[in-house]
Motif scaffolding. Structure first.
Motif, PDB file in Angstrom:
ATOM      1  N   VAL A  45      29.040  39.453  30.040  1.00 51.14           N
ATOM      2  CA  VAL A  45      30.034  40.482  29.765  1.00 51.14           C
ATOM      3  C   VAL A  45      30.876  40.066  28.566  1.00 51.14           C
ATOM      4  O   VAL A  45      30.998  38.878  28.248  1.00 51.14           O
ATOM      5  CB  VAL A  45      30.953  40.726  30.982  1.00 51.14           C
ATOM      6  N   LEU A  54      29.424  45.370  29.714  1.00 43.37           N
ATOM      7  CA  LEU A  54      28.208  44.665  30.079  1.00 43.37           C
ATOM      8  C   LEU A  54      27.332  44.505  28.849  1.00 43.37           C
ATOM      9  O   LEU A  54      26.963  45.481  28.193  1.00 43.37           O
ATOM     10  CB  LEU A  54      27.451  45.439  31.168  1.00 43.37           C
ATOM     11  N   LEU A 139      30.475  47.990  34.071  1.00 45.70           N
ATOM     12  CA  LEU A 139      29.488  46.996  34.484  1.00 45.70           C
ATOM     13  C   LEU A 139      28.430  47.567  35.406  1.00 45.70           C
ATOM     14  O   LEU A 139      27.558  46.838  35.889  1.00 45.70           O
ATOM     15  CB  LEU A 139      30.188  45.821  35.185  1.00 45.70           C
TER      16      LEU A 139
END
Length: 364
Positions: A45, A54, A139
């Motif tokens: 990340v 991400l 994410l």
């Protein structure tokens, strides 16, 4: 509760605990549940301006098995080019450094969740889940996946907190604590780091040499952010050096003058302290609730001495079982008579008491 049910069985190796009013037995089971370990996906990340993203991890290029791999030769720079570059750089205007720095790291979603949970710990549960969801949304592939992940982990944290509270209460009820203690430090005598280390060392010495018992949590004051320790202490008579000093001060929260009992021993070594004697009744309940509040508010781990336990083992006679704790078919806990007989592997130890429990095997 099923009060009319007859219990004629012999419950061997039961785990027994005190809930504040009754002794409760958990019969031994041959099929204990085992916790499954879930593998966490490792992700890369990046974080910029407090926002997570991400990153797609590029594939690692490896040489063919039959070929020799050599790193490229470094670029050759002549002395003339170096001098030219220095002269040009001196004539360039000074550039302001970038305000936002993009930081990449390898981690897991669980680690990120734990960081965010701690960051938003003082939020209400609903607001905390919403803030974590918004931060972690980049994410996940879909909002539903992110929502499900946050909710399941928030539920995990809630259950863990309940277990921590349960462990704290059961250990506390198995020990005859006689003082509720608050320890703080004086800047002229200690730093925060030395204070925390010195308190732990001093209490460990008292446990091993004088038979003390303690359990509590570290906490910071809202206004001062000063570290202090709240704890339940068992101090055998005559084992605390120094004297008790009674002082009067003003409580700014309640706007009243109150009387505080301090230990001269702790006062000389650390600074201000409070030693409130417990009567085993309502004061003990208030002290227990006070510490549990900080346990939830700060997320701190319980600090306790060795020798504290949650359960003791005993065989239980069926005719000394009063009833089941609940009507839930999955709950097999039993409420015992106030004066039930304790047995150790078929050998009678005696009627339940502090002395009898001390001779039985313990469990946590």
């Amino acid at each position: 509760m099923e009060e009319n049910e007859q219990f004629d069985e012999w419950y061997a190796e039961a785990k027994v605990y005190f809930d504040g009013s009754h002794y409760i037995a958990i019969p031994h089971t041959t099929n204990p549940t085992r916790r499954r370990k879930h593998k966490q996906e490792v992700i890369t990340v990046s974080e910029q301006d407090g926002k997570l993203k991400l990153e797609k991890t590029p594939p690692v290029l490896m040489p063919d098995d039959d070929s020799e791999f050599e790193p490229p030769e470094p670029e050759q720079i002549t002395l003339k080019e170096v001098v030219k570059e220095v002269v040009e750089s001196e004539n360039k205007p000074i550039q302001e450094p970038e305000k936002a720095v993009k930081v990449k790291r390898t981690t897991t979603r669980k680690e990120i969740f734990e960081e965010l949970y701690k960051k938003y710990l003082n939020y209400s549960r609903k607001a905390r889940n919403k803030a974590i969801y918004e931060d972690m949304l980049p994410l996940f592939k879909t909002p539903d996946a992110c929502k499900s992940y946050v909710e399941s982990n928030a539920d995990r944290k809630r259950k863990n907190l309940i277990r921590r509270r349960m462990r704290f209460v059961r250990k506390a009820l198995n020990t005859e604590f006689n003082f509720f203690v608050t320890l703080t430090y004086d800047d002229k005598k200690q730093t925060e780091d030395s204070f925390k280390k010195a308190v732990k060392t001093q209490l460990q010495h008292f446990v091993s040499r004088k038979g003390w018992r303690y359990m509590g949590v570290w906490e910071r004051g809202k206004k001062t952010n000063r570290l202090h320790f709240h704890g339940l202490f068992y101090i055998p008579g005559g084992t605390l050096s120094g004297d008790f000093i009674v002082t009067r001060d003003y409580n700014f929260k309640k706007h009243t003058v109150r009387t505080v009992q301090q230990s001269s021993f702790f006062l000389d070594r650390f600074g201000r302290n409070e030693m409130e004697e417990l009567d085993g009744g309502s004061l003990f309940g208030h002290a227990l609730a006070y510490i549990l509040k900080y346990l939830e508010k700060t997320g701190e781990r319980i600090t306790c001495s060795k020798g504290l336990f949650m359960y003791f083992y005993s065989d239980i006679q069926g005719d000394e079982v009063i009833c089941k704790l609940s009507n839930d078919e999955h709950d097999n806990k039993l409420v015992l008579s106030d004066r039930f007989t304790c047995w150790d592997e078929g050998c009678k130890v005696g009627t339940v008491s502090a002395q009898t429990i001390a001779s039985l095997r313990k469990a946590n």
